[in-house]
Scaffold this active site. Sequence first.
Site, PDB file in Angstrom:
ATOM      1  N   GLN A 185       7.634 -10.321  33.328  1.00 31.63           N
ATOM      2  CA  GLN A 185       6.835 -10.489  34.547  1.00 31.63           C
ATOM      3  C   GLN A 185       7.396 -11.554  35.469  1.00 31.63           C
ATOM      4  O   GLN A 185       6.964 -11.683  36.621  1.00 31.63           O
ATOM      5  CB  GLN A 185       5.367 -10.798  34.191  1.00 31.63           C
ATOM      6  CG  GLN A 185       5.099 -12.230  33.722  1.00 31.63           C
ATOM      7  CD  GLN A 185       5.341 -12.437  32.250  1.00 31.63           C
ATOM      8  OE1 GLN A 185       6.254 -11.884  31.680  1.00 31.63           O
ATOM      9  NE2 GLN A 185       4.506 -13.260  31.631  1.00 31.63           N
ATOM     10  N   GLY A 186       8.355 -12.347  34.979  1.00 30.19           N
ATOM     11  CA  GLY A 186       8.976 -13.356  35.832  1.00 30.19           C
ATOM     12  C   GLY A 186       8.272 -14.686  35.865  1.00 30.19           C
ATOM     13  O   GLY A 186       8.482 -15.484  36.786  1.00 30.19           O
ATOM     14  N   THR A 203       0.213 -17.513  36.607  1.00 31.54           N
ATOM     15  CA  THR A 203       0.627 -18.039  37.910  1.00 31.54           C
ATOM     16  C   THR A 203      -0.384 -19.062  38.390  1.00 31.54           C
ATOM     17  O   THR A 203      -0.015 -20.124  38.903  1.00 31.54           O
ATOM     18  CB  THR A 203       0.781 -16.900  38.927  1.00 31.54           C
ATOM     19  OG1 THR A 203       1.895 -16.093  38.547  1.00 31.54           O
ATOM     20  CG2 THR A 203       1.030 -17.448  40.327  1.00 31.54           C
ATOM     21  N   ALA A 249      -1.968 -19.615  45.460  1.00 31.77           N
ATOM     22  CA  ALA A 249      -1.634 -18.343  44.812  1.00 31.77           C
ATOM     23  C   ALA A 249      -2.691 -17.882  43.820  1.00 31.77           C
ATOM     24  O   ALA A 249      -3.406 -18.677  43.216  1.00 31.77           O
ATOM     25  CB  ALA A 249      -0.293 -18.457  44.107  1.00 31.77           C
ATOM     26  N   GLY A 252      -3.014 -14.586  40.617  1.00 29.12           N
ATOM     27  CA  GLY A 252      -2.220 -13.669  39.808  1.00 29.12           C
ATOM     28  C   GLY A 252      -2.346 -12.234  40.289  1.00 29.12           C
ATOM     29  O   GLY A 252      -3.367 -11.836  40.857  1.00 29.12           O
ATOM     30  N   VAL A 253      -1.290 -11.450  40.036  1.00 31.52           N
ATOM     31  CA  VAL A 253      -1.320 -10.038  40.424  1.00 31.52           C
ATOM     32  C   VAL A 253      -0.572  -9.170  39.401  1.00 31.52           C
ATOM     33  O   VAL A 253      -0.246  -8.032  39.663  1.00 31.52           O
ATOM     34  CB  VAL A 253      -0.734  -9.854  41.843  1.00 31.52           C
ATOM     35  CG1 VAL A 253       0.786 -10.034  41.840  1.00 31.52           C
ATOM     36  CG2 VAL A 253      -1.126  -8.526  42.463  1.00 31.52           C
ATOM     37  N   GLU A 257      -1.433  -7.623  36.444  1.00 31.41           N
ATOM     38  CA  GLU A 257      -2.053  -6.409  35.908  1.00 31.41           C
ATOM     39  C   GLU A 257      -2.574  -5.476  36.988  1.00 31.41           C
ATOM     40  O   GLU A 257      -2.688  -4.264  36.780  1.00 31.41           O
ATOM     41  CB  GLU A 257      -3.231  -6.793  35.007  1.00 31.41           C
ATOM     42  CG  GLU A 257      -2.862  -7.649  33.820  1.00 31.41           C
ATOM     43  CD  GLU A 257      -4.100  -8.259  33.195  1.00 31.41           C
ATOM     44  OE1 GLU A 257      -4.494  -7.791  32.119  1.00 31.41           O
ATOM     45  OE2 GLU A 257      -4.661  -9.195  33.787  1.00 31.41           O
TER      46      GLU A 257
END
Length: 786
Positions: A495-496, A539, A739, A741-742, A744
């Site tokens: 996922q980075g 994140t 920011a 999270g995105v 899922e």
Amino acid sequence: MSDKQYRHVSKSSLRIEAHEKVSGRASYTFDMEMPGMVYAKCLHSPHAHAEIVSIDTVAAKALPGVKAVLTGEDIPYLVGLYMIDKRVLARGKVRYQGEAVAAVAAVDEATAERALTLIKVEYKQLPLVSTIDEALAAQVLVHEDINQLEYLKGVFFPQPDSNIASWNKACKGDIIKGFAEADVIVENELTLPAVAHVPLETHVAVAQADPCSNQVKIWSSTQSPFGVRKLLAKALGITTGDIQVIAPYVGGGFGGKAGIHLEPLAVVLSRACKGRPVKITASREEEFNQLPCRAGMRGRVKTGVKRDGMITAVEIYYDWDSGAYADYGVNVGKAATYSGAGPYEIPNLELHSRTLYTNKVFSTAYRGFGHLETHWIIERQMDMIAAKLGMDPYVFRMKNILREGSVTISGESIHANSGRPDQCLEAVAREIGWGGYQSSEARRAALKTGKARGKGLACLQKAPAMPPNTSTTAIMQMDDDGFVRLMIGVVDMGQGANTIMAQIAAEVLDMPLEKVKVVWETDTDRHPYDWSTVASKYTFMGGNAVKRCAQNMITQMKETAAQILRCAVEDLVHGNEYIYHAQHTHRRIAYKAIALGYAYENGNGIGGPLVARGTYMADGLTFLDPVTGQGLPALDWTFGAHGVEVEVDVETGEVTVLKIASAFDVGQVINKQLIEGQIIGGILQGIGSALIEGFKFDASGRLLNPSFTDNKIPTAKDIPLELVPITIENPQLDGPFGARGVGEHPMISVPSAIANALYDALGIQFYDLPLSPEKVALAIVHTAEQ
């Protein structure tokens, strides 16, 4: 000297491990070999529910090269995440076809496989619990000891003498009054099957147990090294300090590698082999048939609306066909109670989410944590209500969508910084040229050509599903060359996450990204704690911890520099790898000059090695009220929407996704390239759930499609012809640089949007996934005959 020399947030930086992976230098647990290693294989039950009458292992133990043979009788341990209900190997009886009943460790895999054929097991078959209705009827119990099972009280609610592992509820307002106020009531039942995670790297574990102590060392393809350590310690009755868990590169997880799976068996086999390292590698068939999947589910939803489209009341029953053990399944069911009505304001609601034991392979978290399932129900219901009212489904959604001042079903207030689902819906509708349903005449004309096209919309929401006291930590050290080593507890499985954390650290420190080195291999003995890499939380949470860690390092550098430059700390600023005086910028000192402490010309030293820390605890969360489901379960919400255009071959029923536009309010883009990669991957997984994926069982409970021969997943050829990722930025004030999270979210609601587009194309409502060519073609024929 400018205030800021380096900008990393919102830049599309290449993933920091990219070259290592594409060159083949990256090492995974799958690749591991060690001196003296032995290899384990499992014998699986051919029956879904049966008493184990006897197991004869004499011949297997006598086979040359076999080092250990174990059955459930040799292993007294129970394991489990939220309910302690599963044995390392089945003991007394089996509860699903594919459950491991014996394990062999041998000098090579071929010998282990040969030994399995020598084990003789006598079974007495028992009546099955195959369906949701059979589970609810409880004529047969999957767990006769459900009343005695240990579980997390106050959070999960197993029902006595039943197959209900947990019954979670949410109530808001007065549902009787809400339905009485409705002009129209719409009721529907929809279903979707169990689905496999299919990570590129299967589950793998290597364990070495010290024969002279309780010390255990584990290498695992896991998303949750600290979770494995905790759960294993509890199961074995030893301390967490006795256990070291290492997660090398992980070849994908999608939730299936959260929790604890092969690790306990590897440990007990290593003990039986007098401390030799034992490696267990799941085959692809075992991934389908032994290891956890995403639960099947049935949703029954009843919605009351005014003729103007305002929702007055909703009643929902989510029944999860969660298989033989609770695992993450009960937490997936719990998440539905605060997120399972979609991103809409509903004044009166009653929601029941029941996680059910059945005699099937057990379920766990899968990308989206139950939200693809619940949004399949809700977003189809929204379209079907709109059709009933004769209203544009875009307009209907906009009338009810969450906005500033809205209250969620769990009682949380939506404020200006919570994100904007309306902007996401508006963006995708604009991108696909949404103009409402096409007319019946247009549909009939299209059907005559053999190709029918339609457009569909669907919204989505998700908040991290995690305990209120979830926390994470970051540690950072600067070396004498000015490079920074960052240690975090996350597992980057593609996922980075490590790249994002390096960007955040470099942004705060104002230094080149290549000077931030993330210490990759997560090791519970060396890395700081992180609860688990799940829930699209890192994140947000890890980003905050890393940001605080970098700020702590700057504070330390300023304190040392103030002594060197003979000024107040408050007069100092940082930038371009220097600490310098705000007014007299020529008075400065490089980071690396104080990385290990500073020495004056006379030899006196001050400061010391720069080691910083930063922590983040989920702030303000509460448990949900057991009766009403009211509370504050959400750390942050990420909202989104999909707009799709599909083409249907009227003769074959094949559905082609021509275009999909997907918008997400991410708060602040940290790395656009990584976000777009997540969106593309998630959409493709969503298309798989929509069109082709799903377990099939026969009447005996046997899984009929435990391989890629009959259980297909999408490939690169299935990527839509046009895919448009859209990021919307309404910053989250307490997020790192705003920011959210995105990870899922892109998978959620893709099946709903496609089914809604099929209605626009064909005028046919679909209620069950997957939307296979056969199912679509038969529906077309059936409609034509009416």
